[in-house]
Design a protein around this motif. Sequence first.
Motif, PDB file in Angstrom:
ATOM      1  N   ALA A  54       0.833  -1.321  -0.011  1.00  0.00           N
ATOM      2  CA  ALA A  54      -0.068   0.025   0.003  1.00  0.00           C
ATOM      3  C   ALA A  54       0.970   1.200  -0.015  1.00  0.00           C
ATOM      4  CB  ALA A  54      -0.975  -0.084   1.249  1.00  0.00           C
ATOM      5  N   CYS A  55       0.431   2.116  -0.796  1.00  0.00           N
ATOM      6  CA  CYS A  55       1.551   3.408  -0.819  1.00  0.00           C
ATOM      7  C   CYS A  55       0.710   4.526  -0.965  1.00  0.00           C
ATOM      8  CB  CYS A  55       2.119   3.282  -2.345  1.00  0.00           C
ATOM      9  SG  CYS A  55       2.326   1.687  -2.981  1.00  0.00           S
ATOM     10  N   GLU A  56       1.428   5.708  -0.446  1.00  0.00           N
ATOM     11  CA  GLU A  56       0.747   7.093  -0.341  1.00  0.00           C
ATOM     12  C   GLU A  56       0.689   7.415  -1.835  1.00  0.00           C
ATOM     13  OE1 GLU A  56       1.508  11.653   1.079  1.00  0.00           O
ATOM     14  OE2 GLU A  56       3.046  10.003   1.581  1.00  0.00           O
ATOM     15  N   ASP A  57       1.563   7.146  -2.665  1.00  0.00           N
ATOM     16  CA  ASP A  57       1.389   7.375  -4.266  1.00  0.00           C
ATOM     17  C   ASP A  57       2.042   6.146  -4.970  1.00  0.00           C
ATOM     18  OD1 ASP A  57       2.024   8.272  -6.928  1.00  0.00           O
ATOM     19  OD2 ASP A  57       2.189  10.447  -6.382  1.00  0.00           O
ATOM     20  N   ALA A  79      -3.223   2.229  -3.815  1.00  0.00           N
ATOM     21  CA  ALA A  79      -3.126   3.631  -3.257  1.00  0.00           C
ATOM     22  C   ALA A  79      -3.679   3.712  -1.939  1.00  0.00           C
ATOM     23  CB  ALA A  79      -3.526   4.617  -4.328  1.00  0.00           C
ATOM     24  N   LEU A  80      -3.059   4.453  -0.923  1.00  0.00           N
ATOM     25  CA  LEU A  80      -3.675   4.711   0.170  1.00  0.00           C
ATOM     26  C   LEU A  80      -3.191   5.895   0.812  1.00  0.00           C
ATOM     27  CD1 LEU A  80      -4.506   2.548   3.352  1.00  0.00           C
ATOM     28  CD2 LEU A  80      -3.341   4.744   3.771  1.00  0.00           C
ATOM     29  N   HIS A  81      -3.905   7.267   0.582  1.00  0.00           N
ATOM     30  CA  HIS A  81      -3.383   8.592   0.866  1.00  0.00           C
ATOM     31  C   HIS A  81      -4.342   9.251   1.614  1.00  0.00           C
ATOM     32  CE1 HIS A  81      -6.130   9.413  -2.215  1.00  0.00           C
ATOM     33  NE2 HIS A  81      -5.478   8.698  -3.205  1.00  0.00           N
ATOM     34  N   GLN A  82      -4.234  10.715   1.885  1.00  0.00           N
ATOM     35  CA  GLN A  82      -5.021  11.303   2.745  1.00  0.00           C
ATOM     36  C   GLN A  82      -6.349  11.422   2.442  1.00  0.00           C
ATOM     37  OE1 GLN A  82      -3.895  15.359   3.360  1.00  0.00           O
ATOM     38  NE2 GLN A  82      -3.252  15.682   1.152  1.00  0.00           N
ATOM     39  N   HIS A  83      -6.761  11.483   1.086  1.00  0.00           N
ATOM     40  CA  HIS A  83      -7.809  11.630   0.758  1.00  0.00           C
ATOM     41  C   HIS A  83      -8.715  10.398   0.507  1.00  0.00           C
ATOM     42  CE1 HIS A  83      -6.598  15.383  -0.301  1.00  0.00           C
ATOM     43  NE2 HIS A  83      -5.762  14.989  -0.949  1.00  0.00           N
ATOM     44  N   ASN A  84      -8.282   9.053   0.659  1.00  0.00           N
ATOM     45  CA  ASN A  84      -8.776   7.848   0.846  1.00  0.00           C
ATOM     46  C   ASN A  84      -8.537   6.948   1.872  1.00  0.00           C
ATOM     47  OD1 ASN A  84      -6.349   6.762  -0.022  1.00  0.00           O
ATOM     48  ND2 ASN A  84      -7.349   5.461  -1.759  1.00  0.00           N
ATOM     49  N   GLN A  90      -9.805  -0.271   5.164  1.00  0.00           N
ATOM     50  CA  GLN A  90     -10.834  -1.418   5.080  1.00  0.00           C
ATOM     51  C   GLN A  90     -10.194  -2.283   4.096  1.00  0.00           C
ATOM     52  OE1 GLN A  90     -12.615  -1.944   7.550  1.00  0.00           O
ATOM     53  NE2 GLN A  90     -11.931  -0.072   8.422  1.00  0.00           N
ATOM     54  N   ALA A  91      -9.728  -1.878   2.812  1.00  0.00           N
ATOM     55  CA  ALA A  91      -9.493  -2.750   2.012  1.00  0.00           C
ATOM     56  C   ALA A  91      -8.049  -3.732   2.077  1.00  0.00           C
ATOM     57  CB  ALA A  91      -9.072  -2.026   0.761  1.00  0.00           C
ATOM     58  N   VAL A  92      -7.164  -2.811   3.029  1.00  0.00           N
ATOM     59  CA  VAL A  92      -6.190  -3.443   3.681  1.00  0.00           C
ATOM     60  C   VAL A  92      -6.422  -4.498   4.689  1.00  0.00           C
ATOM     61  CG1 VAL A  92      -3.855  -3.010   4.964  1.00  0.00           C
ATOM     62  CG2 VAL A  92      -4.764  -1.460   3.150  1.00  0.00           C
ATOM     63  N   VAL A  93      -7.268  -4.097   5.389  1.00  0.00           N
ATOM     64  CA  VAL A  93      -7.809  -4.976   6.477  1.00  0.00           C
ATOM     65  C   VAL A  93      -8.394  -6.442   5.918  1.00  0.00           C
ATOM     66  CG1 VAL A  93      -9.432  -5.469   8.295  1.00  0.00           C
ATOM     67  CG2 VAL A  93      -8.299  -3.260   8.349  1.00  0.00           C
ATOM     68  N   GLU A  94      -9.145  -6.192   4.805  1.00  0.00           N
ATOM     69  CA  GLU A  94      -9.749  -7.542   4.151  1.00  0.00           C
ATOM     70  C   GLU A  94      -8.377  -8.101   3.355  1.00  0.00           C
ATOM     71  OE1 GLU A  94     -12.641  -8.621   4.157  1.00  0.00           O
ATOM     72  OE2 GLU A  94     -12.958  -7.064   5.742  1.00  0.00           O
ATOM     73  N   ARG A  95      -7.491  -7.637   3.180  1.00  0.00           N
ATOM     74  CA  ARG A  95      -6.354  -8.510   2.539  1.00  0.00           C
ATOM     75  C   ARG A  95      -5.505  -9.312   3.557  1.00  0.00           C
ATOM     76  NH1 ARG A  95      -4.066  -6.716  -2.972  1.00  0.00           N
ATOM     77  NH2 ARG A  95      -5.812  -5.261  -3.764  1.00  0.00           N
ATOM     78  N   ASP A 115       2.209  12.229   7.938  1.00  0.00           N
ATOM     79  CA  ASP A 115       2.013  11.537   6.495  1.00  0.00           C
ATOM     80  C   ASP A 115       0.865  10.591   6.705  1.00  0.00           C
ATOM     81  OD1 ASP A 115       4.010  12.356   4.877  1.00  0.00           O
ATOM     82  OD2 ASP A 115       5.277  10.680   5.115  1.00  0.00           O
ATOM     83  N   PRO A 116       0.238  10.163   5.782  1.00  0.00           N
ATOM     84  CA  PRO A 116      -0.808   9.050   6.001  1.00  0.00           C
ATOM     85  C   PRO A 116      -0.502   7.877   6.877  1.00  0.00           C
ATOM     86  CG  PRO A 116      -1.058   9.953   3.835  1.00  0.00           C
ATOM     87  CD  PRO A 116       0.619  10.476   4.340  1.00  0.00           C
ATOM     88  N   GLY A 117      -1.223   7.192   7.360  1.00  0.00           N
ATOM     89  CA  GLY A 117      -0.703   5.965   7.876  1.00  0.00           C
ATOM     90  C   GLY A 117      -1.430   5.781   9.368  1.00  0.00           C
ATOM     91  N   ALA A 118      -1.600   6.781  10.187  1.00  0.00           N
ATOM     92  CA  ALA A 118      -2.238   6.636  11.274  1.00  0.00           C
ATOM     93  C   ALA A 118      -3.696   6.044  11.520  1.00  0.00           C
ATOM     94  CB  ALA A 118      -2.246   8.090  12.146  1.00  0.00           C
ATOM     95  N   ARG A 119      -4.593   6.585  10.414  1.00  0.00           N
ATOM     96  CA  ARG A 119      -5.849   5.865  10.514  1.00  0.00           C
ATOM     97  C   ARG A 119      -5.774   4.427   9.946  1.00  0.00           C
ATOM     98  NH1 ARG A 119      -9.807   9.982   7.424  1.00  0.00           N
ATOM     99  NH2 ARG A 119     -11.462   8.751   8.105  1.00  0.00           N
ATOM    100  N   LEU A 120      -4.669   4.226   8.935  1.00  0.00           N
ATOM    101  CA  LEU A 120      -4.784   2.812   8.681  1.00  0.00           C
ATOM    102  C   LEU A 120      -4.222   2.036   9.768  1.00  0.00           C
ATOM    103  CD1 LEU A 120      -4.223   0.377   6.888  1.00  0.00           C
ATOM    104  CD2 LEU A 120      -1.839   1.166   6.279  1.00  0.00           C
ATOM    105  N   ALA A 121      -3.316   2.383  10.511  1.00  0.00           N
ATOM    106  CA  ALA A 121      -2.766   1.661  11.867  1.00  0.00           C
ATOM    107  C   ALA A 121      -3.977   1.415  12.985  1.00  0.00           C
ATOM    108  CB  ALA A 121      -1.682   2.309  12.462  1.00  0.00           C
ATOM    109  N   ALA A 122      -4.782   2.479  13.158  1.00  0.00           N
ATOM    110  CA  ALA A 122      -5.752   2.543  13.878  1.00  0.00           C
ATOM    111  C   ALA A 122      -6.927   1.331  13.584  1.00  0.00           C
ATOM    112  CB  ALA A 122      -6.746   3.668  14.241  1.00  0.00           C
ATOM    113  N   ALA A 123      -7.194   1.330  12.153  1.00  0.00           N
ATOM    114  CA  ALA A 123      -8.131   0.390  11.587  1.00  0.00           C
ATOM    115  C   ALA A 123      -7.618  -1.303  11.646  1.00  0.00           C
ATOM    116  CB  ALA A 123      -8.369   0.681  10.189  1.00  0.00           C
TER     117      ALA A 123
END
Length: 313
Positions: A54-57, A79-84, A90-95, A115-123
């Motif tokens: 998963a990448c910011e860009d 793609a996993l960035h500040q806008h999505n 959730q897509a990462v969690v499913e994988r 940078d993005p990533g905090a919301r991902l880690a929380a999920a």
Amino acid sequence: MSASFASALQAAREAAAAQHYPQGALYVVATPIGNLADITLRALHVLQLADTIACEDTRHTQTLLRAYGIDRPNGQLIALHQHNEAQAAQAVVERLRQGQRVAYASDAGTPGVSDPGARLAAAVQAAGLPLVPLPGASSVTAALSVAGAWAPGAQAGGFVFMGFLPTKAGERQAAAQRIAAEPAAVVLLEAPHRIEDLARALAPLGERPVTLGRELTKQFEEIATLPAHAIPAWLAAQPQRTRGEFVVVVHPAPPPAHGEEDGLRVLQLLLAELPVKTAVRLAAGITGAPRNGLYDAALRMQRGDAGGDAGEP
């Protein structure tokens, strides 16, 4: 890929492969902040091992991977960035639930730190799935390591990380006032098109030292320490200084200067209500006066008032 990076990939396999890398885990991967050589062997190994990255860009990360000779099909990058970030998380969690190893890399440095990533880690945490940090290059610690952010007699240690200040003038000014009131070192990040605004906001700090780290680890890296009021002139002296990414370290505030009279006055007020040890400790903390001198003064005050002995501080 150069021959040196081919050797690095081999070294990564030899150095890092012995560690257990569980399936169904998110690997949070720090990447270089500019200099491609600032990649860890473990990061190289995990970027080869992961089922999905998963990448910011995705374009930026694909370029980075190819520089190291890691060839990943575009279908393995998401793609996993500040806008999505919320939906992509959730897509990462499913994988992860499918047993995949997923690595996450932002464009530079450590994900989740401005940078993005905090919301991902929380999920991922909320889903009860494991996370594995892969530390690496950090502009924050790089700047602090050379700033010499230390003030003689300063009470506060450590540092406060504030990242990017708000873009609106009023909010930025309020943040600058909080920095002025903060006794510890403060670390800020700033983009080139806003560095002059930040310089003007920090100028009222006067003689308080500030270290500017521009383009850290890159070819035109520049590091300078100067009084806060001098930053606007320093930027204006050479046009290229307003180009590139900045890390700004506001040094700790020196303790306020207090005379012996202040310490004795505060001590006398405190002794009327508190035990000697507590009064001495608080008076020293409030005024900066030496604790031993205040303790001797407290004994004299007590002998004059009650003739007793107060014990050890």
